[in-house]
Motif scaffolding. Structure first.
Motif, PDB file in Angstrom:
ATOM      1  N   THR A 176      31.028  30.764  36.985  1.00 24.16           N
ATOM      2  CA  THR A 176      31.699  32.255  37.359  1.00 24.16           C
ATOM      3  C   THR A 176      30.748  32.018  39.007  1.00 24.16           C
ATOM      4  O   THR A 176      31.443  33.567  39.508  1.00 24.16           O
ATOM      5  CB  THR A 176      30.437  33.118  37.052  1.00 24.16           C
ATOM      6  OG1 THR A 176      29.094  32.949  37.193  1.00 24.16           O
ATOM      7  CG2 THR A 176      30.717  33.304  35.208  1.00 24.16           C
ATOM      8  N   THR A 177      30.547  31.395  39.289  1.00 27.17           N
ATOM      9  CA  THR A 177      30.599  31.216  41.104  1.00 27.17           C
ATOM     10  C   THR A 177      32.064  31.682  41.412  1.00 27.17           C
ATOM     11  O   THR A 177      32.525  30.497  40.855  1.00 27.17           O
ATOM     12  CB  THR A 177      29.927  29.688  41.799  1.00 27.17           C
ATOM     13  OG1 THR A 177      28.738  29.669  40.303  1.00 27.17           O
ATOM     14  CG2 THR A 177      29.975  30.289  42.985  1.00 27.17           C
ATOM     15  N   GLY A 178      31.929  32.003  42.353  1.00 26.64           N
ATOM     16  CA  GLY A 178      32.800  32.683  43.481  1.00 26.64           C
ATOM     17  C   GLY A 178      33.858  33.921  42.493  1.00 26.64           C
ATOM     18  O   GLY A 178      34.666  33.973  43.423  1.00 26.64           O
ATOM     19  N   VAL A 182      32.061  41.879  38.254  1.00 31.52           N
ATOM     20  CA  VAL A 182      33.075  42.380  36.921  1.00 31.52           C
ATOM     21  C   VAL A 182      34.074  41.231  36.550  1.00 31.52           C
ATOM     22  O   VAL A 182      32.861  41.511  34.884  1.00 31.52           O
ATOM     23  CB  VAL A 182      33.358  43.498  37.265  1.00 31.52           C
ATOM     24  CG1 VAL A 182      33.908  44.604  36.174  1.00 31.52           C
ATOM     25  CG2 VAL A 182      32.908  44.555  38.209  1.00 31.52           C
ATOM     26  N   THR A 183      33.941  40.427  37.112  1.00 32.07           N
ATOM     27  CA  THR A 183      34.685  39.914  35.931  1.00 32.07           C
ATOM     28  C   THR A 183      33.785  38.363  35.867  1.00 32.07           C
ATOM     29  O   THR A 183      33.659  37.864  34.400  1.00 32.07           O
ATOM     30  CB  THR A 183      35.884  38.298  37.025  1.00 32.07           C
ATOM     31  OG1 THR A 183      35.669  39.672  38.409  1.00 32.07           O
ATOM     32  CG2 THR A 183      36.614  37.684  36.395  1.00 32.07           C
ATOM     33  N   GLN A 568      32.342  56.615  39.045  1.00 31.78           N
ATOM     34  CA  GLN A 568      32.465  55.204  37.825  1.00 31.78           C
ATOM     35  C   GLN A 568      32.621  53.599  38.496  1.00 31.78           C
ATOM     36  O   GLN A 568      31.786  52.835  37.875  1.00 31.78           O
ATOM     37  CB  GLN A 568      33.799  55.785  37.354  1.00 31.78           C
ATOM     38  CG  GLN A 568      33.766  54.792  35.417  1.00 31.78           C
ATOM     39  CD  GLN A 568      32.916  55.202  34.973  1.00 31.78           C
ATOM     40  OE1 GLN A 568      32.625  55.493  34.056  1.00 31.78           O
ATOM     41  NE2 GLN A 568      33.090  53.604  34.732  1.00 31.78           N
ATOM     42  N   TYR A 569      33.088  53.992  39.694  1.00 33.65           N
ATOM     43  CA  TYR A 569      33.325  52.779  39.622  1.00 33.65           C
ATOM     44  C   TYR A 569      32.307  51.777  40.128  1.00 33.65           C
ATOM     45  O   TYR A 569      31.433  50.718  39.956  1.00 33.65           O
ATOM     46  CB  TYR A 569      33.571  52.048  41.065  1.00 33.65           C
ATOM     47  CG  TYR A 569      34.045  50.995  41.796  1.00 33.65           C
ATOM     48  CD1 TYR A 569      34.465  49.908  41.149  1.00 33.65           C
ATOM     49  CD2 TYR A 569      33.192  50.618  42.738  1.00 33.65           C
ATOM     50  CE1 TYR A 569      34.735  48.826  41.276  1.00 33.65           C
ATOM     51  CE2 TYR A 569      33.483  49.171  43.744  1.00 33.65           C
ATOM     52  CZ  TYR A 569      34.173  48.409  42.726  1.00 33.65           C
ATOM     53  OH  TYR A 569      33.899  47.082  43.227  1.00 33.65           O
ATOM     54  N   ALA A 575      26.435  47.797  36.323  1.00 32.31           N
ATOM     55  CA  ALA A 575      26.160  47.459  35.277  1.00 32.31           C
ATOM     56  C   ALA A 575      26.407  45.976  34.994  1.00 32.31           C
ATOM     57  O   ALA A 575      26.273  45.131  34.509  1.00 32.31           O
ATOM     58  CB  ALA A 575      27.207  48.166  33.973  1.00 32.31           C
ATOM     59  N   ALA A 576      27.356  45.449  35.898  1.00 33.49           N
ATOM     60  CA  ALA A 576      28.342  44.418  35.871  1.00 33.49           C
ATOM     61  C   ALA A 576      26.703  42.615  36.507  1.00 33.49           C
ATOM     62  O   ALA A 576      26.998  42.146  36.346  1.00 33.49           O
ATOM     63  CB  ALA A 576      29.225  44.027  36.389  1.00 33.49           C
TER      64      ALA A 576
END
Lengths: 582, 323
Positions: A176-178, A182-183, A568-569, A575-576
């Motif tokens: 998940t680096t980079g 959220v992703t 919301q954003y 949260a992420a």
């Protein structure tokens, strides 16, 4: 629980015999996620590749055994190894953009893999493999090329490839680096779900304790090629037993529990320059002569944990120093940005109606994912990019759009530090000359400029002997100190920091952030701090401006925005964002 | 770089063709201008020492050389476009008729060289690029460096010395009877082709090797190996397609070099090609022939460039497809 992967006594050396990885033992059970954590130079990727019986050019597996589902890999011939790789043990690499063949379609990536392992490769099988990681299985998607996918989709495809043949164990190297947070959160959920659905073992390699805290069952910490601590995730994070684990934890910024960050002094020794005895001793506050005399053994401290430290009983709990109070400044704005608009060709909007002010003495963070426009805004403020519309004023006086239109005095008062210190320093110049250069540009004499540069390098705590080095001889953290010194040497009032810690290891990042906090107090600096990391925001900023697609989503005090986001954003982002506590 | 969609692929190629036509027109201007500034003019070249002011004026009027330059240019250009390249001053024949065989002979030489060169260059480039710094790679490196460093006329002379003079296997000069295809006399082609191959291979292999090595050491190739893909398949599906972009450009460059740079080799072996014609007609100030040959060589250059550009766009997905 049977072992999906069992590594014993693994030694990987350079061609010259210097150990890169020394005596590593690891087990990953079926359905278990084991995190292998360490900073750059710890040997974690070398270990991960060795799990596939693979060593990069210039390295070789010198000793050890590697069992995948009961199969010993190191005695296999190359041809037999090929049958195991991708079939029984698979690999997901850090940079999916580089790991996917730019000239091969999505579907063909899967078909080639299935073909190599003699498995059926019908459209239905390929579609199923894609849908399993929530990618569209349809033909149109299968016909795309990697550059037509987003970063998140590329990483999902890489994971789909790793799982296509139903392996026993998957090695995921910083998958998940980079990616934006959220992703990242979605990919982490995906990995957990896949582990739960099958009996897959996962060796998850990461430098980020916060990210692994949400998915790992067990954590193995590596330092300079050796395992220093190994245990179940929750107790290890709550009460580290090795000084390095503790230092790492103290370095990790956490937006949910903001505290003063404490970096680890010094840097990890390069392969071939590692000290005798405990590798961590030169950076350890507990180190004694005994530590330097011999490598401490990895000893069990209880039924589930082992630690490589003879002073493990003395390791204090992780520090929880409160942050200095956030500045609450209502004074007149020092920097004012009004209604900034920037668009690039083909309708890419980098800033739209962006207005904000920075008060004297405060630190305002601009936070957003890649493409949010934060760097473009910083470049406009610095006079490196002319906005299409909008006004920028310093103490009420309007600033010309480009730096060359600004007065010398205005340029002196506003300085910038860039993300990549190596790219922003002249490789042929001694670092002290680089730091002296802005003073020379402003008309100082050479002797005065050099004296001031030496003083400033001392202030950013660059070891004294390094002032005459060239940039290539310094580590990333040292270079970023030099870049900060160059920004500060002309005594500016506003320092723009553009992602200045994102290329650094966490322990180095913590030290740089701590230094910046101190310099702020000493020099009365005002900071505009650009980052994608909410944890970093919580550690350094007073106020925060959340950006998305070039628009300001929300702004306010850091604590208010992080604990009670209005939009919301922002809630999604908060949260992420990974957190050790959360 | 932003890619292009399928629908605009045709637009892109059309644009390239338009640019090519524009380029050719500019080249015609340059060629014409260059022949205008050559010392002396055609009339004095024809008459030589026998020239008197009267006879010169008369011949100039006859050849149309007393008209304004723009008129002469438009006249010439109109002829070129309609396929009339003018009349040779030395031979008195239409230029087209005179150089038709020569152009054909040169194209045959270039084509034969290229047909041999491309597979050898790809094979050597792949073999040495896949194992950078291996034994074969080092050998190839040294040989190609030598090939690049030695000029063609030296290689040509050495080959002729070895194969013709000492061993006597081949004729030293390519005396192809006028009007006959060089393909009917393969023994005359061996030395020129060999010489061109040595020089052409050196640079081509080096560039293909770099493209292959870059692809072979990339993250995606490592990933393919980590996925258990066989080495043969890795080369075919991972390395070659990504090295192709470099390959296409190299081959286009080599083909251009062959057409333009063939002059020297043709002179060395007296091969009756367009290069030899160019040299001879410059010496005799046969302006219409010089203009025609220069224009043909330039046109081949530009067209090869067009082909390489289009091939590149078709071969590299990133250039062909939209993000």
């Amino acid at each position: 629980m049977s072992d999906a992967l069992r590594i014993e006594g693994l030694c990987v050396t350079t061609a010259g015999g210097e150990p890169i990885v020394d005596d590593v033992a690891l087990r990953v059970g079926g359905g278990e996620i084991v995190a292998l954590v360490g900073e750059s130079g710890s040997g974690k990727t070398t270990c991960g590749l060795a799990a596939l019986g693979f060593a990069r050019d210039g390295a070789r597996i010198a000793a050890g055994s590697i069992h995948v589902g009961g199969r010993e890999l190191l005695t296999l011939q190359e041809r037999e190894l090929r049958g195991v790789r991708g079939r029984h043990v698979s690999y997901v690499s850090q940079n999916p953009d580089a790991a996917l063949n730019p000239a091969m379609r999505v579907g063909d990536h899967l078909r080639e893999l299935l073909r190599a392992h003699g498995q059926p490769r019908t459209d239905a099988v390929v579609a199923g493999a894609l849908e399993r990681v929530h990618l569209p299985g349809e033909r149109a998607f299968q016909r795309r090329y990697p550059h037509q996918l987003s970063g998140g989709q590329q990483q999902r495809l890489a994971i789909a490839l790793a799982l296509a043949c139903g392996p026993t164990v998957a090695v995921m190297d910083e998958p998940t680096t980079g990616l934006d947070v959220v992703t990242q959160a979605r990919i982490l959920d995906e990995v957990k779900r896949l582990r739960d659905e099958s009996d897959l073992g996962v060796l998850y390699i990461s430098h980020d304790l916060a990210a692994v805290s949400s998915i790992a069952d067990r954590i193995v910490v590596m330092y300079a090629g050796r395992i220093v601590e190994d245990g179940p995730a929750a107790p290890l994070l709550a009460r580290p037993r090795h000084p390095y684990t503790r230092g790492l934890l103290a370095s990790v910024p956490d937006h949910r529990a903001p505290r003063r960050l404490r970096g680890i002094a010094g840097a990890v020794a390069a392969v071939g320059e590692r000290p005798a005895g405990c590798s961590f001793a030169p950076r350890c506050e507990l180190a004694t002569d005994a530590c330097r005399a011999a490598v401490p053994p990895l000893r069990a401290v209880d039924a589930t944990r082992s630690v490589r430290c003879i002073h493990t009983a003395e390791v204090p709990p992780p520090p929880a120093e409160p942050l200095p109070a956030r500045a609450q400044i209502d004074g007149a704005a020092m920097l004012e940005v009004r209604d900034l608009h920037v668009a690039f060709g083909e309708g890419v909007v980098a800033a739209e109606h962006v207005s904000f002010a920075v008060a004297r003495g405060e630190c305002l963070a601009l936070v957003g994912e890649s493409g949010s426009g934060k760097t473009t805004i910083a470049r406009c403020v610095a006079g490196l990019h002319a906005p299409d519309r909008g006004a920028i004023a310093l103490d009420g006086a309007p600033l010309a759009a480009l730096a060359r239109g600004r007065t010398r005095e205005q340029r002196r008062r506003l300085q910038i530090v860039f993300q990549n210190p190596f790219a922003s320093l002249n490789p042929r110049e001694r670092v002290v000359d680089g730091v002296a250069r802005p003073l020379r540009e402003l008309g100082g004499s050479r002797a005065d400029a050099l004296r001031a540069a030496h003083e400033m390098l001392e202030r950013v705590r660059l070891p004294r002997g390094l002032a005459a080095s060239r940039p290539a001889e310094l580590s990333g953290g040292e270079l970023q100190r030099v870049a900060i010194a160059r920004g500060l040497v002309v005594d500016p009032e506003l320092l723009l920091c553009d992602e200045i810690t994102s290329a650094l290891d966490v322990s180095v990042q913590a030290a740089v952030l701590d230094l910046l906090g101190e310099l702020r107090a000493e020099l009365g600096l005002t900071l505009l701090f650009i980052t994608h990391d909410l944890g970093v925001v919580a550690a350094i900023a007073d106020r925060v401006l959340v950006l998305r697609d070039g628009c300001v989503v929300e702004q306010g005090g850091v604590d208010a925005v992080v604990t009670a986001p209005a939009e919301q954003y922002t809630r999604t982002l908060v949260a992420a964002a990974p957190s050790v506590g959360g | 770089m932003a890619g292009v969609g399928r629908h605009s692929l045709r637009g892109l190629i059309a644009r390239r063709i338009a640019i090519t036509v524009g380029l050719l027109w500019i080249i015609s201007l340059l060629v014409f201008a260059a022949t205008q500034v050559l010392p002396g003019d055609t009339a004095s070249a024809i008459l030589g020492k026998t020239a008197t002011p009267e006879s010169l004026a008369q011949l100039r009027a006859q050849l149309g050389l007393d008209r304004p330059v723009t008129e002469q240019y438009l006249d010439w250009l109109g002829g070129v476009v309609s396929g009339d390249l003018g009349r040779s001053l030395a031979a008195g024949l239409p230029v087209g008729e005179l150089i038709g065989d020569r152009v054909g002979a040169t194209l045959v030489l270039a084509a034969v060289t290229l047909v041999l060169l491309v597979p050898i260059a790809l094979a050597l480039g792949v073999l040495s690029g896949m194992r950078r710094d291996g034994k074969l790679d080092q050998l190839v490196s040294w040989l190609t460096l030598a090939g690049v460093a030695v000029p063609e006329f030296v290689t040509g002379t050495l080959l002729a010395l070895l194969l013709a003079t000492w061993l006597g296997w081949l004729p030293a000069v390519s005396l192809i009877p006028p009007g006959e295809s060089p393909l009917a006399h393969p023994q005359f082609m061996v030395l020129p082709v060999l010489t061109l191959l040595v020089a052409g291979l050196a640079s081509t292999v080096r560039l293909v090797r770099v493209g292959v090595a870059e692809a072979a050491e990339s993250g995606y190739t490592e990933m393919a190996r980590l996925s258990g893909i066989s080495e043969r398949r890795v080369v075919r599906r991972w390395v070659l397609p990504n090295a192709l972009a470099a390959g296409v450009q190299v081959i286009a460059l080599t083909a251009q070099w062959l057409v333009g740079g063939i002059v020297i080799v043709e002179m060395v072996f007296q091969y009756p090609g367009v290069g030899q014609t160019l040299v001879q007609s410059v010496q005799s100030q046969d302006i219409p022939v010089v203009q025609a040959v220069a224009l043909i060589i330039a046109a081949i250059y530009v067209l090869l460039n067009l082909l390489a550009d289009v091939a590149l766009v078709l071969l590299v997905p990133k250039l062909r497809t939209r993000r």
